[in-house]
Design an enzyme around this catalytic site. Structure first.
Site, PDB file in Angstrom:
ATOM      1  CB  VAL A 134      -0.907   0.015   1.262  1.00  0.00           C
ATOM      2  CG1 VAL A 134      -1.846   1.214   1.245  1.00  0.00           C
ATOM      3  CG2 VAL A 134      -1.687  -1.276   1.381  1.00  0.00           C
TER       4      VAL A 134
ATOM      5  CG  ASP B  53       7.143  -1.159 -15.352  1.00  0.00           C
ATOM      6  OD1 ASP B  53       6.481  -1.395 -16.378  1.00  0.00           O
ATOM      7  OD2 ASP B  53       6.645  -1.169 -14.218  1.00  0.00           O
TER       8      ASP B  53
END
Length: 386
Positions: free
Chosen positions: A27, A136
C-alpha cells in the site's frame, strides 16, 4: 515491541494521512514527517510468510535508488522495517503523466510535449550512465511534482546491466495508450505475444535487413510480414524534426537505435518552439484531501496502521475501473487524478490512435505450436529469480 526498538522510533516519525493506492504486495500512504513537516509518500511492502522469503523486488529497488541521485529520478528518503513489513519513504509527487494525458481539460502544446519528453530522456540518460535499465517505462511511472518536474519512479523491475555473463528474464507488461481524442484507454497488448503483434501492425514486421541479429534472439519466432506504414500517417501533427527523432527512437536494431544521450542532442530540442519551463507546464487540478485532524505533538502521531480494505476507483467510459497501480508493485507516490468527463471538446492528439484498434487481416500471426512453446519458456523464466 520495545520502546527502545529503533525501527519503532523511525515509524513513529511519520504521521499517516491517507491511502494513495493499493497493489498485490503493498500500500502507498501519504504521510507527514513530524520532524521536518515534509509531505512524503510511504510505500508499505508486505514481506509475506517466512517460507516465502524476502521480497527481492523491494531490495533491488532500494539498492538501485540509493545509487541514483538526479533531479529526474524519484528520491528514496528512507527505508525501515516495521511490524513485519518493509517501508520505503519517497518524496511526495502530486500527479503523473498518465493523469495529465487523461485530463480532457488539458491541452498539451508542442512545447509542452517537448518538455515532458526532454525530462524523461534526461532521467533515462542518467540511469544508463549508472548502468541501470528501468524496464517499466510508462506514463503512470513518470511522476510530476508541484514544480512541474518530471521524475522516473517505480524501479521494482529495474536491473543493473553491463556484465557479459548476466542473464535477464523476459519482461512482459501491458502497454497502455491513452487516447485524448476518444476519452478512453486503449490496451495495446494483453500479453507479450499480442503486444508484439500490435507493435508490428503499427510499425511493420522487422526484416533481417533491418536487424541482422534478430534471428539469434532467444525464443525467436517468425511472424507474418507486415509492411511498415509511413511515419507521417502515425503522427500526422508532428513536426519534421519530431518525426526524425521518433524514427531513430523506434528503430528495431538496438545497435543502430539512438541512445538517450544522443536523443537529447537532437535538433528537435533546440528548434522552435523551445521546451516549456517545467513550472509552467499544465497539470490536473489538485484533488481535495480527505479531512484528517491536524498533528498534535502532545497526542503523538497515528503511525502506519493497517490499510483500509477499500480500493480506489477511477471513472471510465463504461463504468468504473480499478486503479490497482501495477499489480505486483505499488508504483504510485502521488494523488491520483481521475478522468474528467466534462463535455468540453477534447484536445487533438499528434498520433493516429485508430491504427491500434483496427483488426486487419494482415495482422502478424504465429502458429499454435510456436505460441505454446513460447508460453512454456516464459513460464519457466518467471519461476527463476534473477
Amino acid at each position: 515491541m520495545s520502546d527502545l526498538d529503533p525501527s519503532k522510533k523511525v515509524a513513529d516519525r511519520y504521521l499517516k494521512r491517507e491511502v494513495l493506492g493499493e497493489g498485490t504486495y503493498g500500500v502507498v500512504y501519504k504521510a507527514i514527517d513530524t520532524q521536518t513537516g515534509q509531505t512524503v509518500a510511504i510505500k508499505k511492502i508486505r514481506l509475506g510468510k517466512q517460507k516465502e522469503g524476502v521480497n527481492f523486488t523491494a531490495l533491488r529497488e532500494i539498492k538501485i535508488l540509493k545509487e541514483l541521485k538526479d533531479p529526474n529520478i524519484i528520491e528514496l528518503i528512507d527505508s525501515f522495517p516495521h511490524k513485519g513489513n518493509l517501508h520505503l519513504v519517497f518524496e511526495f509527487m502530486e500527479t503523473d503523466l498518465e493523469a495529465v494525458i487523461r485530463d480532457r481539460n488539458i491541452f498539451l502544446s508542442p512545447a509542452d510535449i517537448k518538455s515532458y519528453l526532454q525530462m524523461t530522456l534526461q532521467g533515462l540518460a542518467y540511469c544508463h550512465k549508472k548502468w541501470v535499465l528501468h524496464r517499466d517505462m510508462k506514463p503512470n511511472n513518470l511522476l510530476i511534482g508541484s514544480n512541474g518536474q518530471l521524475k522516473l519512479a517505480d524501479f521494482g523491475l529495474a536491473r543493473i546491466f553491463g556484465s557479459p555473463d548476466r542473464r535477464f528474464t523476459h519482461q512482459v507488461s501491458k502497454i497502455f495508450v491513452i487516447s485524448q481524442e476518444r476519452g478512453k484507454k486503449i490496451v495495446m497488448g494483453s500479453s507479450d505475444i499480442d503486444q508484439l503483434g500490435k507493435i508490428f501492425a503499427a510499425f511493420g514486421t522487422p526484416a533481417p535487413s533491418q536487424w541482422l541479429d534478430m534471428v539469434y534472439l532467444p525464443d525467436y519466432v517468425e511472424y507474418q510480414y507486415v509492411p511498415s506504414p509511413p511515419f507521417r500517417s502515425l503522427f500526422p501533427m508532428a513536426s519534421d524534426d519530431a518525426l526524425d527523432l521518433l524514427s531513430k527512437m523506434f528503430t528495431y536494431d538496438p545497435r543502430t537505435r539512438i541512445s538517450a544521450v544522443q536523443a537529447l542532442d537532437h535538433r528537435y530540442f533546440s528548434s522552435a518552439p523551445l521546451p516549456t519551463e517545467p513550472s509552467k507546464l499544465p497539470r490536473p487540478a489538485p484533488k481535495k484531501e480527505s479531512k484528517v485532524s491536524d498533528f498534535n505533538p502532545h497526542e503523538g502521531p497515528t503511525v502506519l496502521s493497517p490499510p483500509r480494505k477499500s480500493r480506489r476507483v477511477m471513472p471510465g467510459r463504461d463504468g468504473f475501473e480499478e486503479n490497482s497501480l501495477r499489480g505486483d508493485n505499488v508504483g504510485d507516490f502521488r494523488q491520483t487524478a481521475g478522468d474528467n468527463t466534462g463535455k468540453s471538446e477534447p484536445a487533438p492528439m499528434s498520433i493516429d490512435f485508430s491504427i491500434f484498434g483496427l483488426k486487419s487481416p494482415n495482422r502478424p500471426t504465429i502458429n499454435s505450436a510456436d505460441r505454446s512453446h513460447l508460453k512454456r519458456k516464459l513460464d519457466l523464466e518467471f519461476q527463476q529469480p534473477e
